[in-house]
Design an enzyme around this catalytic site. Structure first.
Site, PDB file in Angstrom:
ATOM      1  N   TYR A  61      47.587 -54.151 -22.714  1.00 53.11           N
ATOM      2  CA  TYR A  61      46.653 -54.961 -21.560  1.00 53.11           C
ATOM      3  C   TYR A  61      47.081 -56.111 -21.418  1.00 53.11           C
ATOM      4  O   TYR A  61      46.257 -57.191 -22.909  1.00 53.11           O
ATOM      5  CB  TYR A  61      45.521 -54.704 -21.928  1.00 53.11           C
ATOM      6  CG  TYR A  61      44.949 -52.796 -22.687  1.00 53.11           C
ATOM      7  CD1 TYR A  61      46.010 -52.018 -22.337  1.00 53.11           C
ATOM      8  CD2 TYR A  61      43.718 -52.423 -23.035  1.00 53.11           C
ATOM      9  CE1 TYR A  61      45.079 -50.796 -22.201  1.00 53.11           C
ATOM     10  CE2 TYR A  61      43.336 -51.550 -23.172  1.00 53.11           C
ATOM     11  CZ  TYR A  61      44.255 -50.553 -22.811  1.00 53.11           C
ATOM     12  OH  TYR A  61      43.825 -48.690 -23.054  1.00 53.11           O
ATOM     13  N   SER A 212      38.611 -43.087 -19.659  1.00 51.68           N
ATOM     14  CA  SER A 212      38.453 -42.616 -18.150  1.00 51.68           C
ATOM     15  C   SER A 212      37.355 -41.359 -18.212  1.00 51.68           C
ATOM     16  O   SER A 212      37.338 -40.747 -17.236  1.00 51.68           O
ATOM     17  CB  SER A 212      39.832 -42.959 -17.211  1.00 51.68           C
ATOM     18  OG  SER A 212      39.109 -43.410 -16.478  1.00 51.68           O
ATOM     19  N   PRO A 213      36.169 -41.515 -19.426  1.00 49.70           N
ATOM     20  CA  PRO A 213      35.422 -40.580 -18.549  1.00 49.70           C
ATOM     21  C   PRO A 213      34.917 -40.583 -17.382  1.00 49.70           C
ATOM     22  O   PRO A 213      34.218 -39.482 -16.990  1.00 49.70           O
ATOM     23  CB  PRO A 213      34.142 -40.493 -19.716  1.00 49.70           C
ATOM     24  CG  PRO A 213      34.421 -42.248 -19.962  1.00 49.70           C
ATOM     25  CD  PRO A 213      35.694 -42.882 -20.299  1.00 49.70           C
ATOM     26  N   ALA A 215      36.725 -41.353 -14.438  1.00 53.76           N
ATOM     27  CA  ALA A 215      37.917 -41.050 -13.946  1.00 53.76           C
ATOM     28  C   ALA A 215      37.777 -41.959 -12.895  1.00 53.76           C
ATOM     29  O   ALA A 215      37.571 -42.232 -11.921  1.00 53.76           O
ATOM     30  CB  ALA A 215      36.978 -39.662 -12.646  1.00 53.76           C
ATOM     31  N   GLY A 216      38.121 -43.440 -13.976  1.00 51.45           N
ATOM     32  CA  GLY A 216      38.447 -44.607 -12.930  1.00 51.45           C
ATOM     33  C   GLY A 216      36.877 -45.028 -12.432  1.00 51.45           C
ATOM     34  O   GLY A 216      37.541 -45.311 -11.003  1.00 51.45           O
ATOM     35  N   GLY A 217      36.415 -44.594 -12.557  1.00 51.07           N
ATOM     36  CA  GLY A 217      35.121 -44.759 -11.661  1.00 51.07           C
ATOM     37  C   GLY A 217      34.566 -43.756 -10.468  1.00 51.07           C
ATOM     38  O   GLY A 217      33.829 -43.461  -9.277  1.00 51.07           O
ATOM     39  N   LEU A 218      35.392 -43.211 -10.255  1.00 54.39           N
ATOM     40  CA  LEU A 218      35.470 -41.847  -9.590  1.00 54.39           C
ATOM     41  C   LEU A 218      34.075 -41.720  -8.932  1.00 54.39           C
ATOM     42  O   LEU A 218      33.566 -40.872  -8.133  1.00 54.39           O
ATOM     43  CB  LEU A 218      36.430 -40.842  -9.262  1.00 54.39           C
ATOM     44  CG  LEU A 218      38.114 -41.255  -8.399  1.00 54.39           C
ATOM     45  CD1 LEU A 218      39.096 -40.152  -8.836  1.00 54.39           C
ATOM     46  CD2 LEU A 218      37.956 -41.539  -6.715  1.00 54.39           C
ATOM     47  N   LEU A 219      33.489 -40.620 -10.728  1.00 59.36           N
ATOM     48  CA  LEU A 219      31.851 -40.129 -10.588  1.00 59.36           C
ATOM     49  C   LEU A 219      30.696 -40.721 -11.142  1.00 59.36           C
ATOM     50  O   LEU A 219      29.851 -40.547 -11.302  1.00 59.36           O
ATOM     51  CB  LEU A 219      32.575 -39.092 -12.226  1.00 59.36           C
ATOM     52  CG  LEU A 219      33.750 -38.601 -12.220  1.00 59.36           C
ATOM     53  CD1 LEU A 219      33.950 -37.545 -13.844  1.00 59.36           C
ATOM     54  CD2 LEU A 219      33.422 -37.553 -10.907  1.00 59.36           C
ATOM     55  N   LYS A 222      29.547 -43.841  -6.046  1.00 60.86           N
ATOM     56  CA  LYS A 222      30.526 -44.590  -5.413  1.00 60.86           C
ATOM     57  C   LYS A 222      30.997 -44.060  -4.314  1.00 60.86           C
ATOM     58  O   LYS A 222      31.256 -44.551  -2.650  1.00 60.86           O
ATOM     59  CB  LYS A 222      30.592 -46.176  -5.886  1.00 60.86           C
ATOM     60  CG  LYS A 222      29.839 -47.253  -7.091  1.00 60.86           C
ATOM     61  CD  LYS A 222      31.187 -47.669  -7.479  1.00 60.86           C
ATOM     62  CE  LYS A 222      30.237 -48.425  -8.238  1.00 60.86           C
ATOM     63  NZ  LYS A 222      30.959 -50.217  -9.254  1.00 60.86           N
TER      64      LYS A 222
END
Length: 350
Positions: A61, A212-213, A215-219, A222
Site C-alpha cells: 500500500y 471491500s464489503p 464493493a469499492g463503494g458500489l453498495l 451513491k
C-alpha cells in the site's frame, strides 16, 4: 462493538476492522484516499472510541507508506491494538523483491516491522498465491517468524479453495504454523466466496476477514441505475475493482439496500455491512473511508441487526444460479449435508 474469535485461534477481534489503503494514497492506491499522519491519527481515535481493535495494512500500500503512517499514528497505543499486514507484492525492481520465497518473506517482514515501529506483527498474511514457490518453503519461513516472536498469527488472502486446502494440508503434514484466517472479497455485489471459501472456513475453522464489503463503494447508495458515477468516487477516478458482470442485478441489489436502510433510518452502506457480518464464518469486515463522516457511518453498522426477512430479500435479489456440482448436491444430497455444505445449499434445497 462485538468481538469474535478469529478462527480456532485464541485471538478475539472486533467485527469492524480499519483498513488503511488510503493512508498515504500514492500510486495505484491514489483513488482510495490521501490521509497523512494527522488524518490517520484522527481515524484511529474514532475507531478506538468505537472499540475497533484490528488495523489492517500491507507493505504494497503506497510502497510502504501506509505501514509507516499507521505506525506513526498509533504511537504509544500500539500495544492496545492488533496490527495485520501482508507480504507477497512487488516492493522493488529486483528479481527477488516479490513473491513468497523465504528470502522475500523474511526481508519483507523486517521492513514491515521497521515501518510499523513495532517488534511484532499480530497477523501476517500472504497477500496472494505464489505458484512458483513451493508451499513448504513459504510455510516454513512463516513458521520461523512465529517461532522467533516477530509474528503472532498467520493468514491467507486471495487464495482459491484448492490453494488454501493445499496450504492447510502442508502445514499439518510438516507441523508448521497454520493459517488462522482468510482475507477475501465477499459482498452482496459478488457472492462467489459462498461456493468454496466460506465452506472451507466453516469446515477447517478459519476466520474470514472481508475486504471491500461495500464493493469499492458500489453498495454505498451513491451509484444508482441510469446515473453517472459521482465525482470524487473511486469509480469516477477509474478504480476497476471489483469488476461488475451484471449491472442490472447490481442496481436491483442497491435498490433493496436503500429500501431496507430507509426502514431502519440508516445508510445503504450500513445495511451492506450488516448483511455480510451476518453470514457464516465472517469474523470482521474491513472498512476504509475518505472522511470522518463516512467512517462513523460504517462503524455504526456494528450495531445494526437485520431481520431474517431482510436477509432473505437481500439473498434473493443478489443471488446467482448454483454451479455444478452444487445444484446436483442440492437436488440429491438432502439429509447427508453438513454445516459447511448447508452454508451454501440450505436455501436451495427442494
Amino acid at each position: 462493538m462485538e468481538y469474535r474469535q478469529l478462527g480456532r485461534s485464541g485471538l478475539r477481534v472486533s467485527t469492524i476492522t480499519l483498513g488503511t489503503m488510503g493512508f498515504g494514497g500514492t500510486g495505484w492506491a491514489s483513488p482510495i484516499g490521501h490521509l497523512d499522519v494527522e488524518g490517520a491519527r484522527r481515524q484511529i481515535d474514532i475507531c478506538l472510541e468505537a472499540g475497533v481493535n484490528l488495523y489492517d495494512t500491507a507493505d504494497v500500500y503506497s510502497s510502504g507508506l501506509s505501514e509507516q503512517i499507521l505506525g506513526e499514528a498509533l504511537g504509544t497505543r500500539r500495544e492496545d491494538v492488533l496490527v495485520a499486514t501482508k507480504v507477497r507484492g512487488d516492493m522493488g525492481e529486483g528479481p527477488n523483491d516479490a513473491g513468497l520465497s523465504r528470502h522475500h518473506i523474511v526481508r519483507a517482514a523486517e521492513g514491515s516491522l521497521r515501518r510499523l515501529r513495532t517488534d511484532h506483527i499480530d497477523l501476517y498474511q500472504v497477500h496472494e498465491w505464489d505458484g512458483l514457490t513451493p508451499l513448504d518453503e513459504t510455510l516454513a519461513a512463516l513458521d520461523a517468524l512465529v517461532t522467533s516472536g516477530k509474528v503472532r498469527y498467520i493468514g491467507s488472502s486471495n487464495y482459491t479453495a484448492w490453494q488454501l486446502m493445499k496450504a492447510l494440508w502442508t502445514s499439518d503434514k510438516h507441523g508448521y504454523e497454520s493459517f488462522v484466517s482468510e482475507q477475501i472479497y465477499y459482498s452482496l455485489q459478488a457472492r462467489d466466496a459462498e461456493s468454496e471459501l466460506v465452506p472451507i472456513a466453516l469446515d477447517q475453522g478459519l476466520g474470514i476477514l472481508v475486504w471491500s464489503p461495500i464493493a469499492g463503494g458500489l453498495l454505498s447508495g451513491k451509484y444508482r441505475r441510469g446515473q453517472e458515477a459521482p465525482e470524487g468516487t473511486r469509480r469516477f477516478e477509474g478504480w476497476s475493482e471489483p469488476p461488475v458482470h451484471d449491472e442490472d442485478r447490481l442496481y436491483s441489489t442497491i435498490d433493496e439496500l436503500v429500501a431496507i436502510g430507509e426502514g431502519h433510518g440508516v445508510s445503504a452502506a450500513q445495511v451492506a455491512l450488516a448483511y455480510t457480518l451476518a453470514k457464516p464464518a465472517v469474523t470482521s469486515v474491513i472498512v476504509g473511508a475518505r472522511t470522518e463522516d463516512q467512517l462513523r457511518d460504517n462503524l455504526a453498522a456494528a450495531d445494526l441487526t437485520l431481520s431474517a426477512e431482510e436477509l432473505r430479500r437481500l439473498d434473493d435479489v443478489s443471488g446467482v444460479p448454483l454451479l455444478y456440482p452444487y445444484w446436483h448436491q442440492a437436488n440429491t444430497g438432502k439429509g447427508r449435508l453438513g454445516p459447511a455444505d448447508l452454508s451454501l445449499l440450505e436455501r436451495h434445497l427442494p
